[in-house]
Design an enzyme around this catalytic site. Structure first.
Site, PDB file in Angstrom:
ATOM      1  N   LYS A  73     143.447 -19.535  58.218  1.00 35.49           N
ATOM      2  CA  LYS A  73     144.756 -19.738  57.589  1.00 35.49           C
ATOM      3  C   LYS A  73     144.716 -21.017  56.792  1.00 35.49           C
ATOM      4  CE  LYS A  73     149.208 -18.847  57.158  1.00 35.49           C
ATOM      5  NZ  LYS A  73     148.867 -18.837  55.704  1.00 35.49           N
ATOM      6  N   LYS A 108     144.743 -29.594  61.630  1.00 33.12           N
ATOM      7  CA  LYS A 108     146.193 -29.477  61.423  1.00 33.12           C
ATOM      8  C   LYS A 108     146.734 -28.229  62.119  1.00 33.12           C
ATOM      9  CE  LYS A 108     147.429 -29.788  57.077  1.00 33.12           C
ATOM     10  NZ  LYS A 108     147.874 -29.505  55.688  1.00 33.12           N
ATOM     11  N   LYS A 159     140.597 -22.688  53.396  1.00 32.41           N
ATOM     12  CA  LYS A 159     141.235 -23.110  52.137  1.00 32.41           C
ATOM     13  C   LYS A 159     140.555 -22.353  51.015  1.00 32.41           C
ATOM     14  CE  LYS A 159     144.457 -25.928  50.738  1.00 32.41           C
ATOM     15  NZ  LYS A 159     145.622 -26.448  51.493  1.00 32.41           N
ATOM     16  N   GLY A 191     150.223 -20.850  49.741  1.00 30.76           N
ATOM     17  CA  GLY A 191     150.224 -21.673  48.529  1.00 30.76           C
ATOM     18  C   GLY A 191     149.664 -23.076  48.748  1.00 30.76           C
ATOM     19  N   ASP A 192     149.465 -23.775  47.669  1.00 37.93           N
ATOM     20  CA  ASP A 192     149.078 -25.197  47.659  1.00 37.93           C
ATOM     21  C   ASP A 192     149.342 -25.663  46.224  1.00 37.93           C
ATOM     22  OD1 ASP A 192     147.598 -27.299  49.475  1.00 37.93           O
ATOM     23  OD2 ASP A 192     146.667 -27.528  47.522  1.00 37.93           O
ATOM     24  N   THR A 232     157.269 -27.751  54.290  1.00 37.64           N
ATOM     25  CA  THR A 232     156.353 -28.901  54.326  1.00 37.64           C
ATOM     26  C   THR A 232     157.140 -30.204  54.154  1.00 37.64           C
ATOM     27  OG1 THR A 232     154.677 -27.489  53.341  1.00 37.64           O
ATOM     28  CG2 THR A 232     154.200 -29.836  53.404  1.00 37.64           C
ATOM     29  N   SER A 250     154.403 -20.999  57.974  1.00 37.45           N
ATOM     30  CA  SER A 250     153.535 -19.868  57.621  1.00 37.45           C
ATOM     31  C   SER A 250     153.164 -19.089  58.882  1.00 37.45           C
ATOM     32  CB  SER A 250     152.254 -20.361  56.952  1.00 37.45           C
ATOM     33  OG  SER A 250     152.442 -20.546  55.575  1.00 37.45           O
TER      34      SER A 250
END
Ligand code: NDP
Ligand code: 2IT
Length: 455
Positions: A97, A121, A133, A172-173, A216, A386
């Site tokens: 994830k 994290k 990622k 997303g990022d 976030t 998420s």
């Protein structure tokens, strides 16, 4: 230097030499691993069950990296070629994830540091999610909506072979928000003929969670609130300097204003805007709309709001109580840290991933008047929601906004408590949140890896 210190620093040097040799030129990845190894090598040496299992060596080698060509046609019918990646780091505690980043400057080193951080994290959230990622060297800011759609579809044509609700769940990022996730999800659904939670950050009308967009930034402020309470400080009236003007920055700003703080800066890659009185909620909404929907610069936002604009400047030179770097990696260096400390800043929490350089973190941790929280703890609210989106998709249910918010607050408090448990000094000095986060994340991951055998 005393004996144990000498032994520790030689173990760290040996470990880092090997890592650098195996991963040449990947500076960001080296930086992220070094920061974790500083805390973990002594911890591992003190705990027999972890000592001989080569855990840190295993954790720093991704399970796999997929890199692939993404071909698509632009609005002028010209063929474009980009590169896509997915770094699947570790799935010992749950399916992979982590976000996708669309940024022309992105490299494998950046995605490896992000994937590595994500493992710790995600473990800290207490949810069953592993670390990954991905992304592409694609700049959404340079393309039309239809080009972005075709790019996302082309990316998913390959990514579809590697992701799925029990395998790997991207989100997303930087450069990837709800619009991009919508296009990626549509293509996944169309290719697999399955409507499942293979991505998070979806629109609420098709399986997205309430509050994922805000999570976030809101989570950062919930964490900051707990840090401030521990210090017997109040957020009411506190001056908060924020960098960035994207998803994390704007939602951190919104929650900060709701909690009575004064948001005195926002920025983008070109410059910074500053106002001593702080943004009100309406001004922030204007800034967000201009940046998000109309792709305006912070210079144009400052112009519209009558704020001061400083070309090429970062927010770290202004007077503030709290600094929240929410833009990108290594955006706050040792000189910036010194300026913040000289100006009386007493709390730094990372909304972005690794925004502070090693020198900056060192300066913060050396100063007893400063409390510093790393991104893997402070910005975990996004991936946590998420995780809640994934749970809702698996249950075929939709939770209310209040329920998600309560869960987010609970998770952030638990992360804070885990950091205090492992990073509290008990001597009146500030909590070492970095050490606490590294050890708490490591313990969960290490125990799962030990239980599952040598893999
Ligand atoms: P966005 O794409 O929404 O926003 C990024 C912002 O950062 C933009 O304002 C951008 O300005 C600015 N920025 C980018 N590069 C630079 C730079 N070199 N110097 C100064 N400003 C810069 O991304 P997000 O808000 O989603 O992500 C921001 C950070 O938060 C990243 O580190 C990300 O990894 C992290 N994060 C994001 C999560 C999420 O849920 N989205 C979760 C946890 C962490 P410009 O418009 O000029 O490019
Ligand atoms: O850095 C991060 O934690 C994210 N970009 C969010 C990842 C996710 O899966 O929601």
């Amino acid at each position: 230097m005393s004996e144990p210190h000498a032994a520790q620093s030689s173990a760290l040097n040996d470990f880092m030499d090997g890592l650098v040799r195996r991963n040449p030129g990947q500076d960001e990845f080296h930086q992220a691993v070094h920061e974790v190894a500083c805390d973990l090598l002594p911890f591992i040496a003190e705990h027999e069950k972890y000592r001989d299992a080569m855990l840190l060596e295993r954790m720093t080698e991704p399970d796999r990296i997929v890199s692939f060509r993404v071909c698509w046609t632009d609005d002028d019918n010209c063929v474009q070629v980009n590169r896509g990646w997915r770094v699947q780091f570790n799935n010992a505690i749950g399916p992979y994830k982590g976000g996708l980043r669309f940024d022309p400057e992105v490299t494998e080193s950046v995605l490896k540091f992000l994937g590595f951080e994500q493992c710790f994290k995600n473990a800290l959230t207490g949810l069953p999610i592993g670390g990954a990622k991905g992304g592409a060297n694609f700049d959404p800011k340079q393309h039309s909506d239809t080009e972005i759609m075709r790019f996302c579809q082309a990316l998913m044509n390959t990514l579809v072979h590697y992701v799925g609700p029990n395998q790997d769940i991207p989100a997303g990022d930087i450069g990837v928000g709800q619009r991009e996730i919508g296009y990626l999800f549509g293509q996944y659904r169309s290719l697999t003929r399955e409507f499942v939670g293979a991505l998070t950050g979806k629109g609420v009308s098709f399986g997205g969670s309430e509050l994922r967009t805000e999570a976030t930034g809101f989570g950062v402020l919930y964490f900051v609130k707990d840090m401030a309470e521990r210090l017997d400080r109040d957020l009411d009236g506190a001056r908060v300097a924020i960098s960035g003007a994207g998803n994390v920055a704007c939602h951190a700003a919104r929650k900060a204003i709701e909690l009575g703080a004064k948001v005195v800066t926002l920025s983008d890659s070109k410059g910074m805007m500053h106002g001593r009185d702080g943004l009100d909620a309406e001004q922030l909404a204007t800034a967000q709309r201009m940046k998000g929907e109309h792709r305006c610069s912070i210079e144009q936002v400052a112009d519209e709001l009558g704020w001061r604009y400083h070309e090429g400047a970062k927010p770290w030179g202004v007077e503030c109580d709290i600094a929240l770097p929410c833009a990108t990696q290594n955006e706050l260096d040792g000189d910036d840290a010194k300026r913040l400390l000289d100006n009386g800043c007493w709390l730094v929490a990372e909304g972005a991933n690794m925004p502070c350089t090693a020198e900056a973190v060192e300066a913060f941790q050396q100063d007893d008047a400063m409390s510093y929280a790393p991104g893997k703890a402070a910005n975990a609210g996004g991936v946590a929601v998420s995780g809640l989106e994934r749970a809702q998709n698996a249950q075929h249910l939709v939770w209310t906004r209040d329920r998600v918010d309560e869960e987010l607050q609970r998770i952030m408090r638990e992360i804070h408590d885990r950091c205090v448990r492992h990073g509290g000094n008990g001597d009146g000095r500030p909590v070492n949140y970095r050490k606490g986060a590294n050890i708490a994340g490591f313990e969960k991951l290490a125990d799962a890896m030990l239980a599952q055998g040598v893999l």
